[in-house]
Design a protein around this motif. Structure first.
Motif, PDB file in Angstrom:
ATOM      1  N   GLY A 176     -13.146  26.421  15.449  1.00 31.80           N
ATOM      2  CA  GLY A 176     -12.010  27.319  15.489  1.00 31.80           C
ATOM      3  C   GLY A 176     -10.717  26.609  15.177  1.00 31.80           C
ATOM      4  N   PHE A 177      -9.639  27.162  15.699  1.00 39.17           N
ATOM      5  CA  PHE A 177      -8.289  26.660  15.446  1.00 39.17           C
ATOM      6  C   PHE A 177      -7.533  26.560  16.762  1.00 39.17           C
ATOM      7  N   VAL A 178      -6.585  25.643  16.796  1.00 38.70           N
ATOM      8  CA  VAL A 178      -5.762  25.462  17.980  1.00 38.70           C
ATOM      9  C   VAL A 178      -4.304  25.291  17.553  1.00 38.70           C
ATOM     10  N   LEU A 179      -3.411  25.853  18.336  1.00 34.59           N
ATOM     11  CA  LEU A 179      -1.970  25.636  18.206  1.00 34.59           C
ATOM     12  C   LEU A 179      -1.568  24.808  19.413  1.00 34.59           C
ATOM     13  N   ALA A 180      -0.896  23.693  19.177  1.00 37.79           N
ATOM     14  CA  ALA A 180      -0.552  22.794  20.279  1.00 37.79           C
ATOM     15  C   ALA A 180       0.840  22.204  20.094  1.00 37.79           C
ATOM     16  N   LYS A 181       1.376  21.737  21.222  1.00 40.45           N
ATOM     17  CA  LYS A 181       2.649  21.023  21.219  1.00 40.45           C
ATOM     18  C   LYS A 181       2.361  19.578  21.596  1.00 40.45           C
ATOM     19  N   ARG A 182       2.835  18.662  20.750  1.00 39.91           N
ATOM     20  CA  ARG A 182       2.623  17.246  21.006  1.00 39.91           C
ATOM     21  C   ARG A 182       3.677  16.728  21.975  1.00 39.91           C
ATOM     22  N   GLN A 241       8.145  28.220  15.502  1.00 41.50           N
ATOM     23  CA  GLN A 241       7.921  29.460  14.752  1.00 41.50           C
ATOM     24  C   GLN A 241       7.072  29.195  13.505  1.00 41.50           C
ATOM     25  N   GLU A 242       7.338  28.095  12.815  1.00 47.48           N
ATOM     26  CA  GLU A 242       6.548  27.746  11.625  1.00 47.48           C
ATOM     27  C   GLU A 242       5.095  27.446  12.004  1.00 47.48           C
ATOM     28  N   ALA A 243       4.906  26.742  13.114  1.00 48.22           N
ATOM     29  CA  ALA A 243       3.560  26.409  13.563  1.00 48.22           C
ATOM     30  C   ALA A 243       2.788  27.676  13.957  1.00 48.22           C
ATOM     31  N   ARG A 244       3.461  28.591  14.649  1.00 53.42           N
ATOM     32  CA  ARG A 244       2.797  29.844  15.034  1.00 53.42           C
ATOM     33  C   ARG A 244       2.405  30.656  13.799  1.00 53.42           C
ATOM     34  N   ALA A 245       3.286  30.709  12.818  1.00 55.79           N
ATOM     35  CA  ALA A 245       2.972  31.432  11.575  1.00 55.79           C
ATOM     36  C   ALA A 245       1.773  30.793  10.879  1.00 55.79           C
TER      37      ALA A 245
END
Length: 72
Positions: A25-31, A59-63
């Motif tokens: 799958g995919f993950v959105l994360a903050k380093r 916002q760019e990462a979420r998109a």
């Protein structure tokens, strides 16, 4: 290894995940602090995170995250 264990190993906080077939799958994360590009989207699978896209703005990462999951 669980996603949380992978995140801990990479020093990130997972914000969103999207599972596809076969445990991938995919993950959105903050380093963690100290990175110019704090936001990341990764593919993940049984062997960990791969194919990262890095961003300075959340916002760019979420998109990108929603774009990537839309492709699957």
């Amino acid at each position: 290894m669980t996603l949380q264990q992978l995140a801990d190993q990479q020093g990130v906080t997972i914000l969103s995940t999207h599972n596809t077939e076969a445990g991938e799958g995919f993950v959105l994360a903050k380093r963690n602090q100290g990175y110019t590009q704090q936001w990341v989207t990764w593919n993940f699978g049984p062997n960990g995170f791969y194919w990262g896209h890095y961003f300075s703005e959340e916002q760019e990462a979420r998109a990108d995250f929603f774009n990537r999951i839309g492709d699957k």
